[in-house]
Design a protein around this motif. Structure first.
Motif, PDB file in Angstrom:
ATOM      1  N   VAL A 180       0.847  -1.192   0.000  1.00 33.81           N
ATOM      2  CA  VAL A 180       0.000   0.000   0.000  1.00 33.81           C
ATOM      3  C   VAL A 180       0.875   1.231   0.000  1.00 33.81           C
ATOM      4  CG1 VAL A 180      -1.549   1.327   1.511  1.00 33.81           C
ATOM      5  CG2 VAL A 180      -1.874  -1.139   1.228  1.00 33.81           C
ATOM      6  N   ARG A 181       0.534   2.216  -0.833  1.00 33.68           N
ATOM      7  CA  ARG A 181       1.248   3.497  -0.795  1.00 33.68           C
ATOM      8  C   ARG A 181       0.628   4.440   0.216  1.00 33.68           C
ATOM      9  NH1 ARG A 181       0.186   8.425  -2.483  1.00 33.68           N
ATOM     10  NH2 ARG A 181       1.957   9.822  -2.709  1.00 33.68           N
ATOM     11  N   ALA A 182      -0.715   4.499   0.232  1.00 27.32           N
ATOM     12  CA  ALA A 182      -1.378   5.489   1.092  1.00 27.32           C
ATOM     13  C   ALA A 182      -2.782   5.011   1.429  1.00 27.32           C
ATOM     14  CB  ALA A 182      -1.457   6.827   0.362  1.00 27.32           C
ATOM     15  N   GLY A 188      -0.992  10.481   2.092  1.00 26.72           N
ATOM     16  CA  GLY A 188      -0.769  10.247   0.656  1.00 26.72           C
ATOM     17  C   GLY A 188      -0.891  11.481  -0.202  1.00 26.72           C
ATOM     18  N   GLU A 189      -1.739  12.413   0.220  1.00 25.41           N
ATOM     19  CA  GLU A 189      -1.975  13.605  -0.589  1.00 25.41           C
ATOM     20  C   GLU A 189      -0.902  14.665  -0.359  1.00 25.41           C
ATOM     21  OE1 GLU A 189      -6.013  16.132  -1.632  1.00 25.41           O
ATOM     22  OE2 GLU A 189      -5.841  15.058   0.257  1.00 25.41           O
ATOM     23  N   SER A 199       7.417   3.386  -0.547  1.00 21.42           N
ATOM     24  CA  SER A 199       7.212   2.735  -1.849  1.00 21.42           C
ATOM     25  C   SER A 199       8.465   2.008  -2.338  1.00 21.42           C
ATOM     26  CB  SER A 199       6.798   3.785  -2.887  1.00 21.42           C
ATOM     27  OG  SER A 199       7.907   4.588  -3.249  1.00 21.42           O
ATOM     28  N   MET A 200       9.613   2.249  -1.682  1.00 22.57           N
ATOM     29  CA  MET A 200      10.883   1.751  -2.232  1.00 22.57           C
ATOM     30  C   MET A 200      10.950   0.219  -2.331  1.00 22.57           C
ATOM     31  SD  MET A 200      12.723   4.426  -2.870  1.00 22.57           S
ATOM     32  CE  MET A 200      12.730   6.164  -2.437  1.00 22.57           C
ATOM     33  N   PHE A 201      10.507  -0.472  -1.270  1.00 26.01           N
ATOM     34  CA  PHE A 201      10.658  -1.936  -1.276  1.00 26.01           C
ATOM     35  C   PHE A 201       9.809  -2.574  -2.384  1.00 26.01           C
ATOM     36  CE2 PHE A 201       9.054  -6.052   0.360  1.00 26.01           C
ATOM     37  CZ  PHE A 201      10.211  -6.770   0.175  1.00 26.01           C
ATOM     38  N   PRO A 202       8.476  -2.286  -2.425  1.00 26.84           N
ATOM     39  CA  PRO A 202       7.703  -2.881  -3.518  1.00 26.84           C
ATOM     40  C   PRO A 202       8.155  -2.400  -4.895  1.00 26.84           C
ATOM     41  CG  PRO A 202       6.277  -1.585  -2.036  1.00 26.84           C
ATOM     42  CD  PRO A 202       7.633  -1.588  -1.444  1.00 26.84           C
ATOM     43  N   HIS A 212       9.081  -0.219 -14.765  1.00 26.81           N
ATOM     44  CA  HIS A 212       9.577   1.080 -14.325  1.00 26.81           C
ATOM     45  C   HIS A 212       8.927   1.490 -13.009  1.00 26.81           C
ATOM     46  CE1 HIS A 212      10.253   1.474 -18.749  1.00 26.81           C
ATOM     47  NE2 HIS A 212      11.370   2.037 -18.330  1.00 26.81           N
ATOM     48  N   GLN A 213       7.648   1.227 -12.882  1.00 29.55           N
ATOM     49  CA  GLN A 213       6.879   1.735 -11.742  1.00 29.55           C
ATOM     50  C   GLN A 213       5.739   0.789 -11.426  1.00 29.55           C
ATOM     51  OE1 GLN A 213       7.317   4.200  -9.688  1.00 29.55           O
ATOM     52  NE2 GLN A 213       9.083   5.088 -10.737  1.00 29.55           N
ATOM     53  N   LEU A 214       5.201   0.969 -10.216  1.00 29.86           N
ATOM     54  CA  LEU A 214       3.970   0.276  -9.835  1.00 29.86           C
ATOM     55  C   LEU A 214       2.793   1.204 -10.038  1.00 29.86           C
ATOM     56  CD1 LEU A 214       5.164  -1.340  -6.494  1.00 29.86           C
ATOM     57  CD2 LEU A 214       4.588  -2.522  -8.637  1.00 29.86           C
ATOM     58  N   LEU A 215       1.655   0.625 -10.356  1.00 32.33           N
ATOM     59  CA  LEU A 215       0.401   1.387 -10.362  1.00 32.33           C
ATOM     60  C   LEU A 215      -0.293   1.009  -9.048  1.00 32.33           C
ATOM     61  CD1 LEU A 215      -1.604   3.241 -11.760  1.00 32.33           C
ATOM     62  CD2 LEU A 215      -2.440   1.287 -13.080  1.00 32.33           C
TER      63      LEU A 215
END
Ligand code: COI
Length: 350
Positions: A180-182, A188-189, A199-202, A212-215
């Protein structure tokens, strides 16, 4: 407030290969610094870019009271330097400050510091298309104290580096359904450093798998699409734009807002609404999802080539007519090739 200026002895700008600039590694000659002590911002100064001398007990390093912004100075086609919507960054910085129990920065201090610093380091604003001076305003808590409480002292800095594109190829992204990011009610905002740390580990796991990135998806059901690690998310469906509402967990991107306004002005319908992962899959399976892109200051408008959702790989066509049109319109507005109809540019000379 008068800003004291200490100039560097010799500029490093001539050492920089502006045709080959790595993101975020080569810093302009000077930086702005101001301290919050006894309830007020004091001693604003510009000095040569360099290390800070800080206590190992610095509260931001332990408890994460640290917020930042990302913004850009670019040259228009007449060679003048423009700042893009800088007051939106000032407002968002103060939004983040309130959420993190940090002091707000007055508008005139923020704008004077920004303009004075960019003017002093004007040689660092690149001229080539797509490049810019990326600006990093940063606020950190500076009490040397290990008790868990809001700091009483802070430092606000502005520094930056010349950059070209953050992403050099269409993005490969994976929908994240575990981490989870937020969460609603969280931070989160806010543009808080800890959001990126979490967010670094996932993200590293995804990067080691070639993405490149997670959604990111929502924290409760992992059903609703939120944002990418560095940017906001847009889907192009049957020629119309869809992007999630910010609603507390998603950063209120300034590029995101600009894209929404430019698209509407070009009669491209924009739907700001919840988007489920099933909806995204359905659009793709029916051939309706033709493009997707990421928006952010660093990322600008970056096309997405692949979205992995569970076992399914959604390959999006490399032809991105709507993404390309929005990108070039926004660029043309910044460089003066199209009128700045929203009055977004703040020109500050050469
Ligand atoms: C920006 O786009 O300015 C950001 O702050 C994102 C950052 C992760 C590069």
């Amino acid at each position: 407030m008068t800003i004291a200026v200490e100039r560097c002895n010799a500029s490093r700008v001539t050492d920089v290969d502006f045709n080959n600039i790595p993101f975020g590694r080569i810093f302009a000659d000077h930086m702005f610094e101001v301290d919050f002590l006894n309830g007020t911002w004091q001693n604003p100064r510009i000095r040569p870019y360099g290390n800070l001398s800080l206590s190992p007990a610095l509260s931001c390093m332990h408890y994460g009271q640290a917020i930042f912004e990302g913004m850009k100075a670019q040259r228009n086609s007449h060679g003048e330097i423009i700042l893009f919507r800088p007051r939106e960054n000032w407002k968002r910085l103060n939004f983040s400050a309130r959420r993190m129990q940090m002091p707000e920065i007055p508008e005139d201090l923020f704008m004077d510091a920004l303009i004075s610093w960019v003017k002093l380091d004007h040689n660092w604003v690149p001229t080539s298309k797509g490049s810019a001076l990326y600006i990093r305003p940063l606020m950190i808590a500076t009490d040397d104290y290990l008790g868990v409480k809001a700091s009483t002292t802070y430092k606000f800095l502005i520094y930056g580096c010349p950059v070209s594109s953050y992403y050099t190829e269409p993005l490969r992204i994976r929908v994240e359904e575990t981490y989870v990011r937020a969460a609603k009610g969280g931070v989160g905002e806010a543009k808080a450093a800890g959001n990126y740390a979490a967010s670094m580990f996932p993200a590293s796991r995804a990067q080691s798998e070639g993405f490149h990135q997670l959604l990111w998806t929502d924290a409760v059901e992992h059903r609703f699409i939120e944002e990418l690690g560095t940017s906001n998310f847009f889907a192009v469906v049957n020629g119309e734009l869809y992007t999630p509402e910010t609603e507390g967990t998603i950063l209120r991107g300034i590029t995101r807002d600009s894209v929404i306004q430019v698209a509407r002005q070009q009669n491209i319908p924009v739907h700001v609404q919840p988007i489920t992962t099933d909806q995204l899959k359905d659009w793709f399976d029916h051939g309706e999802l033709t493009e997707a892109f990421a928006t952010g200051t660093a990322a600008t408008i970056a096309p997405i080539g692949i979205i992995q959702f569970r076992e399914q790989i959604m390959n999006l066509s490399p032809s991105n007519p709507i993404t390309t049109k929005l990108h070039s319109t926004l660029d043309d507005m910044k460089t003066g090739k199209q009128p700045d109809i929203f009055s977004w540019n703040v020109e500050i000379g050469r």
